[in-house]
Scaffold this active site. Structure first.
Site, PDB file in Angstrom:
ATOM      1  N   ASP A  75      -1.482  -5.163   2.644  1.00 46.74           N
ATOM      2  CA  ASP A  75      -1.673  -3.756   2.996  1.00 46.74           C
ATOM      3  C   ASP A  75      -0.664  -3.367   4.075  1.00 46.74           C
ATOM      4  OD1 ASP A  75      -2.552  -1.201   3.431  1.00 46.74           O
ATOM      5  OD2 ASP A  75      -4.628  -1.736   3.843  1.00 46.74           O
ATOM      6  N   ASN A 106      -8.610  24.727  -5.361  1.00 44.08           N
ATOM      7  CA  ASN A 106      -9.503  24.170  -4.339  1.00 44.08           C
ATOM      8  C   ASN A 106      -9.549  22.641  -4.348  1.00 44.08           C
ATOM      9  OD1 ASN A 106     -10.908  23.671  -6.672  1.00 44.08           O
ATOM     10  ND2 ASN A 106     -12.862  24.513  -5.946  1.00 44.08           N
ATOM     11  N   GLY A 107      -8.703  22.000  -5.180  1.00 46.42           N
ATOM     12  CA  GLY A 107      -8.651  20.551  -5.205  1.00 46.42           C
ATOM     13  C   GLY A 107      -9.471  19.905  -6.307  1.00 46.42           C
ATOM     14  N   LYS A 150      -6.860 -18.251  11.568  1.00 52.21           N
ATOM     15  CA  LYS A 150      -6.727 -16.836  11.922  1.00 52.21           C
ATOM     16  C   LYS A 150      -8.026 -16.337  12.528  1.00 52.21           C
ATOM     17  CE  LYS A 150      -7.010 -13.710   8.672  1.00 52.21           C
ATOM     18  NZ  LYS A 150      -6.710 -12.897   7.474  1.00 52.21           N
ATOM     19  N   ASP A 177      -1.561 -14.759  -1.203  1.00 51.71           N
ATOM     20  CA  ASP A 177      -2.672 -13.871  -0.860  1.00 51.71           C
ATOM     21  C   ASP A 177      -2.922 -12.938  -2.030  1.00 51.71           C
ATOM     22  OD1 ASP A 177      -4.722 -12.867   0.656  1.00 51.71           O
ATOM     23  OD2 ASP A 177      -3.468 -12.182   2.317  1.00 51.71           O
ATOM     24  N   THR A 189      -1.105  -9.485   8.729  1.00 47.65           N
ATOM     25  CA  THR A 189      -1.569 -10.857   8.530  1.00 47.65           C
ATOM     26  C   THR A 189      -0.454 -11.739   7.977  1.00 47.65           C
ATOM     27  OG1 THR A 189      -3.873 -10.193   8.188  1.00 47.65           O
ATOM     28  CG2 THR A 189      -3.192 -12.308   7.253  1.00 47.65           C
ATOM     29  N   ARG A 232     -12.187  -4.569  -0.777  1.00 47.82           N
ATOM     30  CA  ARG A 232     -12.335  -5.364   0.446  1.00 47.82           C
ATOM     31  C   ARG A 232     -13.629  -5.079   1.187  1.00 47.82           C
ATOM     32  NH1 ARG A 232      -6.621  -4.070   3.111  1.00 47.82           N
ATOM     33  NH2 ARG A 232      -6.878  -2.196   1.807  1.00 47.82           N
ATOM     34  N   GLN A 233     -14.314  -3.996   0.812  1.00 44.41           N
ATOM     35  CA  GLN A 233     -15.588  -3.676   1.454  1.00 44.41           C
ATOM     36  C   GLN A 233     -16.729  -4.187   0.569  1.00 44.41           C
ATOM     37  OE1 GLN A 233     -15.983   0.264   3.188  1.00 44.41           O
ATOM     38  NE2 GLN A 233     -13.758   0.550   3.154  1.00 44.41           N
ATOM     39  N   ARG A 266     -10.086 -12.650  13.506  1.00 44.39           N
ATOM     40  CA  ARG A 266     -10.074 -11.227  13.143  1.00 44.39           C
ATOM     41  C   ARG A 266     -11.115 -10.482  13.969  1.00 44.39           C
ATOM     42  NH1 ARG A 266      -8.371  -8.358   8.796  1.00 44.39           N
ATOM     43  NH2 ARG A 266      -7.849 -10.242   7.615  1.00 44.39           N
TER      44      ARG A 266
END
Length: 337
Positions: free
Chosen positions: A235, A46-47, A203, A231, A239, A105-106, A205
């Site tokens: 991802d 089931n994972g 830049k 950088d 950019t 990044r969040q 966004r």
């Protein structure tokens, strides 16, 4: 080599790993002169996951290596289960080694009703039983404050700078940040490259569209220069690819892309192949499969840096020495004075 490294009569170091990047864990273990502790790991139908260590970890200082790669959410859960098992097995201390921190990044809210997912991941690691965290080039250095305990924030810059010095004529180098937000890191690069001139790409966004940004123009002088575009993470490559085009259109002689974390989600490889960069240099904080490699890509090992950080934590020595003395001090296996 043994799985347990004995430093003092009352101190033992154990390195364990999840399934996100076993090759990196093996390389770190070789730098330390130990084996990765054998662990039973498998998935149920089931994972759900099962974890069990094959040897005692009682009283040991344990370092649990797991990085953010796909499937990211599965590996986060595996990391938490591994830490919980160590806590219940009476490990003396538990360090979560996260070369690439999940959800880094969040780290803030851009709009109302959004989570701060980076803070949540730190909280989960703490609740599972991690006493400290070690990571490389967090997206935002201030996110160390999300964890109620020590956070060892390693920097891959010494590894990357050492490589760039050997590849380019430093008298003609200019350092370029892909946006204004990374300018402080680019300043450090410029200083390490002998006071190279500094520029950045202006830049814009759209915060409602993930992985989307528009590079407009270069602020600074790059004409005729061998530019080093720095950088923390690549991802989808949008950019960086756009920044390369803008820099070359501004008259640069060449562009070398340098980043710590090469996530390389589709269509990053195609974008980077066709962006005009002479070379893309990353580290192996996340695994880079063969199908995502090309002639213009260089992958440097982060294992010596991680091993140096683990050594400093285990021996209770200054983490600053890891950066000041790298890379000369880490050669060879783990030795105790």
């Amino acid at each position: 080599m043994s799985a347990v490294l004995e430093g003092k009569p009352d101190k033992n170091l154990i390195l364990v790993t999840g399934r996100s990047h076993p090759k990196l864990a093996k390389d770190v273990a070789e730098e330390l002169g130990v084996d990765v502790l054998e662990t039973t790991q498998y998935d149920f139908a089931n994972g759900e996951m099962y974890i069990r260590y094959t040897q005692s970890v009682r009283g040991a200082d344990v370092f649990v290596l797991q990085t953010a790669t796909q499937p990211t959410n599965k590996f986060i859960m595996e990391h938490l289960i591994m830490i919980d098992a160590l806590k219940r097995a009476s490990a003396n201390s538990i360090t979560a080694v996260c070369p690439l921190m999940p959800y880094s990044r969040q780290d803030k809210k851009h709009q109302g009703r959004e989570p701060i997912s980076s803070r949540l991941v730190f909280d989960l690691l703490h609740t599972a039983g991690a006493d400290r965290i070690m990571s490389v080039d967090l997206h935002a250095a201030q996110s160390q404050g999300f964890f109620d305990g020590p956070v060892d924030h390693l920097q891959a810059m010494p590894v990357l700078v050492d490589y760039v010095r050997d590849c380019l004529d430093l008298s003609n180098v200019a350092v370029v940040s892909p946006d204004a937000g990374r300018i402080k890191v680019a300043e450090q690069w410029a200083q390490r490259l002998g006071g190279a001139p500094l520029s950045f790409v202006h830049k814009t966004r759209d915060i409602t569209r993930p992985n989307h940004a528009v590079a407009n123009r270069v602020v600074g002088e790059v004409e005729g220069k061998d530019c080093v575009l720095v950088d923390d993470l690549i991802d989808t490559g949008g950019t960086i690819a756009e920044a390369c085009h803008v820099i070359m259109n501004a008259g640069a002689k060449s562009v070398t892309v340098v980043a710590t974390h090469g996530v390389l989600s589709d269509p990053a490889v195609e974008r980077l192949k066709n962006c005009g960069a002479r070379e893309v240099v990353i580290t192996n904080t996340v695994p880079v499969p063969q199908e995502k490699r090309w002639d213009g890509l260089t992958v440097l090992s982060i294992a010596p840096l991680l091993a140096s950080g683990i050594r400093a934590v285990f021996e209770d020595t200054s983490m600053a020495n890891v950066f000041n003395n790298y890379p000369t001090h880490h050669q060879g296996q783990f030795q105790f004075g």
